[in-house]
Write an enzyme that holds these catalytic residues in place. Structure first.
Site, PDB file in Angstrom:
ATOM      1  N   SER A 267      -0.382   6.344  10.917  1.00 27.13           N
ATOM      2  CA  SER A 267      -1.109   5.120  10.666  1.00 27.13           C
ATOM      3  C   SER A 267      -1.470   4.928  11.770  1.00 27.13           C
ATOM      4  CB  SER A 267      -0.089   4.013  10.054  1.00 27.13           C
ATOM      5  OG  SER A 267       0.282   4.525   8.923  1.00 27.13           O
TER       6      SER A 267
ATOM      7  N   GLU B 123      -1.145   1.005  16.484  1.00 32.98           N
ATOM      8  CA  GLU B 123       0.246   1.733  16.411  1.00 32.98           C
ATOM      9  C   GLU B 123       0.220   2.719  17.480  1.00 32.98           C
ATOM     10  OE1 GLU B 123       2.467   1.834  12.600  1.00 32.98           O
ATOM     11  OE2 GLU B 123       2.681   3.983  13.338  1.00 32.98           O
TER      12      GLU B 123
ATOM     13  N   ARG C 197       7.990  -2.337  13.047  1.00 32.11           N
ATOM     14  CA  ARG C 197       7.433  -1.393  14.070  1.00 32.11           C
ATOM     15  C   ARG C 197       7.663  -1.930  15.454  1.00 32.11           C
ATOM     16  NH1 ARG C 197       7.026   1.357  10.002  1.00 32.11           N
ATOM     17  NH2 ARG C 197       5.512   2.519   9.478  1.00 32.11           N
TER      18      ARG C 197
HETATM   19  N1  EPU Z   1      -4.028   1.467   0.645  1.00 38.79           N
HETATM   20  C1  EPU Z   1      -5.550   1.759   0.240  1.00 38.79           C
HETATM   21  N2  EPU Z   1      -6.152   2.783   0.771  1.00 38.79           N
HETATM   22  C2  EPU Z   1      -5.747   3.755   1.014  1.00 38.79           C
HETATM   23  C3  EPU Z   1      -4.123   3.809   1.322  1.00 38.79           C
HETATM   24  C4  EPU Z   1      -3.471   2.710   0.954  1.00 38.79           C
HETATM   25  O1  EPU Z   1      -6.255   0.697  -0.049  1.00 38.79           O
HETATM   26  O2  EPU Z   1      -6.259   4.958   1.474  1.00 38.79           O
HETATM   27  C5  EPU Z   1      -3.586   0.405   0.290  1.00 38.79           C
HETATM   28  C6  EPU Z   1      -3.145   0.250  -0.984  1.00 38.79           C
HETATM   29  O3  EPU Z   1      -3.152  -1.090  -1.477  1.00 38.79           O
HETATM   30  C7  EPU Z   1      -1.782   0.867  -1.045  1.00 38.79           C
HETATM   31  C8  EPU Z   1      -1.121  -0.060   0.363  1.00 38.79           C
HETATM   32  O4  EPU Z   1      -2.166   0.444   1.080  1.00 38.79           O
HETATM   33  O5  EPU Z   1      -1.027  -0.028  -1.976  1.00 38.79           O
HETATM   34  C9  EPU Z   1       0.130   0.829   1.076  1.00 38.79           C
HETATM   35  O6  EPU Z   1      -0.426   2.057   1.180  1.00 38.79           O
HETATM   36  P1  EPU Z   1       0.666   3.190   1.441  1.00 38.79           P
HETATM   37  O7  EPU Z   1       2.014   3.057   0.687  1.00 38.79           O
HETATM   38  O8  EPU Z   1       0.163   4.325   1.828  1.00 38.79           O
HETATM   39  O9  EPU Z   1       1.240   2.618   2.817  1.00 38.79           O
HETATM   40  P2  EPU Z   1       0.666   2.009   4.338  1.00 38.79           P
HETATM   41  O10 EPU Z   1       0.933   0.590   4.252  1.00 38.79           O
HETATM   42  O11 EPU Z   1      -0.811   2.435   4.384  1.00 38.79           O
HETATM   43  C10 EPU Z   1       2.809   2.332   5.514  1.00 38.79           C
HETATM   44  C11 EPU Z   1       3.456   2.828   7.103  1.00 38.79           C
HETATM   45  C12 EPU Z   1       3.439   4.365   6.836  1.00 38.79           C
HETATM   46  C13 EPU Z   1       4.516   4.551   5.806  1.00 38.79           C
HETATM   47  C14 EPU Z   1       3.862   4.091   4.640  1.00 38.79           C
HETATM   48  C15 EPU Z   1       5.020   4.278   3.212  1.00 38.79           C
HETATM   49  C16 EPU Z   1       2.541   1.339   8.388  1.00 38.79           C
HETATM   50  C17 EPU Z   1       1.705   0.955   9.641  1.00 38.79           C
HETATM   51  N3  EPU Z   1       2.321   2.386   7.917  1.00 38.79           N
HETATM   52  O12 EPU Z   1       1.813   2.652   5.161  1.00 38.79           O
HETATM   53  O13 EPU Z   1       3.869   4.925   7.967  1.00 38.79           O
HETATM   54  O14 EPU Z   1       4.626   5.917   5.551  1.00 38.79           O
HETATM   55  O15 EPU Z   1       3.849   2.490   4.492  1.00 38.79           O
HETATM   56  O16 EPU Z   1       5.937   3.277   3.174  1.00 38.79           O
HETATM   57  O17 EPU Z   1       3.562   0.436   8.199  1.00 38.79           O
HETATM   58  C18 EPU Z   1       3.107   5.508  10.089  1.00 38.79           C
HETATM   59  O18 EPU Z   1       3.588   4.442  10.704  1.00 38.79           O
HETATM   60  O19 EPU Z   1       2.527   6.160  10.784  1.00 38.79           O
HETATM   61  C19 EPU Z   1       3.341   5.697   8.864  1.00 38.79           C
HETATM   62  C20 EPU Z   1       2.641   6.500   8.137  1.00 38.79           C
END
Ligand code: EPU
Length: 366
Positions: A243, A344, A161
């Site tokens: 995010s 972010e 990022r």
């Molecule tokens: N999780 C929770 N609760 C939730 C959602 C997720 O506990 O409501 C935990 C779970 O352990 C899950 C982990 O978070 O396994 C990862 O969740 P998710 O795959 O939804 O990914 P994220 O880390 O929340 C990141 C990016 C997203 C991107 C997704 C998919 C960042 C800050 N965010 O989200 O990017 O779409 O991975 O790879 O790196 C963005 O930056 O705006 C964005 C949407």
């Protein structure tokens, strides 16, 4: 080029809040960009570059300078494996175009809102891909040298990022087009559990277009398929900036602190490997464990009912409402886990004008 005064910004952002821009210009070509910069010079105005508005938190007082809405468009030019894409192209439209050609490399980035020109700034990423893997060069106007320049991928200084555009050289470059290098022999990347699950019953390897649709479905289920602000669509859970916090990258010892605070074994903490032996923790999981669950409400601000990491405007939130919730979350996470989360979304604030430190009069060299 037409400059408007007191232009609303809220309707140009996916969070739908914040005050107006003192001056606002739609920029469709590189020469319009030079004209707008000349206007900002003449009136000593700070400038802020607005793209799709999907990663923006606009203060209630608005922006006291000139906002450049960079919508430079035109055809995507293909030169073998290289694709030159104007900055104002919708990111998802470009992803779809590439996937329809049967080419892999950006299919996991389907459904990310915003414009191509913003993609290098925060090195957009999802499901194991980020644009640092496929960006070849970035064409930008350099506000220090007053000339257009081309930066190679290495010069962009990409990490999670981050790039030089949002760190060491923030405010210096205005991106007008991005060239991607896409290997036509590559196959879709299915490293993430969500995607593997989606295709677990598939009998043939998915095509880039199959992955494009799968990623959009997964994002939609999480409320992360944000409508373009220009569409006028307004669905409560969607008034967000995606995010809101970055996933913290920590040293292994930070795990012990979190495990102790929660009285759980370290092995119960979800994590992903990061460079240099560091660990990336899901911010959404940390929020959840600190009591910030889906549908959490604090006045007009809240947390999406479908993804803990998306702070939302519940209808009439102001900047002050969102930041009250943000600060409450940041403080709680810090108190409980001794961890400082990073925001972010970008906040448009006047910054020192780089031109003022250099001799004027070079503007316009292309
Ligand atoms: N999780 C929770 N609760 C939730 C959602 C997720 O506990 O409501 C935990 C779970 O352990 C899950 C982990 O978070 O396994 C990862 O969740 P998710 O795959 O939804 O990914 P994220 O880390 O929340 C990141 C990016 C997203 C991107 C997704 C998919 C960042 C800050 N965010 O989200 O990017 O779409 O991975 O790879 O790196 C963005 O930056 O705006 C964005 C949407």
């Amino acid at each position: 080029m037409h400059i408007v005064q007191e232009a609303p910004l809220a309707t140009r952002t996916t969070l739908h809040l914040g005050g107006p821009a003192r001056f606002f210009a739609e920029i469709r070509t590189e020469s319009e960009l030079l004209e707008a910069l000349a206007f900002s010079d003449a009136h000593q105005l700070p400038i802020f570059v607005l793209g799709g508005g999907s990663n923006l938190l606009v203060p209630d007082e608005g922006y006291p300078g000139l906002v450049l809405h960079l919508v430079i468009d035109g055809p995507i030019k293909r030169r073998g494996d290289l694709f030159d894409v104007p900055a104002g192209t919708h990111w998802d439209a470009f992803v779809r175009y590439v996937c329809e050609l049967g080419i892999s490399g950006i299919e996991c980035l389907a459904g990310i809102p915003g414009l191509v020109g913003a993609s290098p700034i925060q090195n957009i990423g999802a499901y194991g891909e980020d644009v640092s893997q496929t960006i070849h060069t970035v064409r930008a106007y350099d506000r220090h040298t007053f000339a257009f320049t081309t930066l190679t991928r290495d010069q962009c200084g990409f990490s999670y990022r981050e790039s030089l555009f949002n760190s060491s050289q923030r405010n210096r470059y205005i991106i007008t087009s991005v060239t991607f290098s896409l290997d036509p022999t590559a196959t879709p990347n299915l490293t993430y559990a969500d995607l593997r699950r989606h295709f677990s019953a598939a009998t043939a390897p998915p095509t880039p277009l199959d992955v494009y649709h799968a990623v959009r479905e997964i994002r939609d289920a999480k409320g992360m398929l944000l409508p373009d602000p220009a569409s006028g669509q307004s669905i409560p859970d969607h008034r967000s900036a995606g995010s809101f916090f970055k996933n913290p990258v920590v040293s292994p010892s930070a795990l012990a602190t979190i495990a102790e605070a929660l009285a759980i074994p370290e092995s119960d903490i979800p994590r992903y490997p990061a460079p240099d032996g560091q660990i990336k923790l899901p911010a959404a999981w940390l929020l959840d464990r600190a009591g910030f669950h889906k549908s959490y409400i604090l006045g007009e601000a809240g947390i999406s009912s479908r993804h803990t990491l998306a702070l939302i405007n519940r209808g009439h939130a102001t900047y002050a409402d969102i930041t009250r919730l943000r600060d409450h979350i940041l403080q709680t996470i810090q108190d409980r886990f001794h961890l400082v989360l990073e925001q972010e979304p970008v906040e448009p604030r006047p910054e020192p004008r780089p031109e003022l430190t250099t001799q004027a009069g070079h503007r316009g060299r292309a």
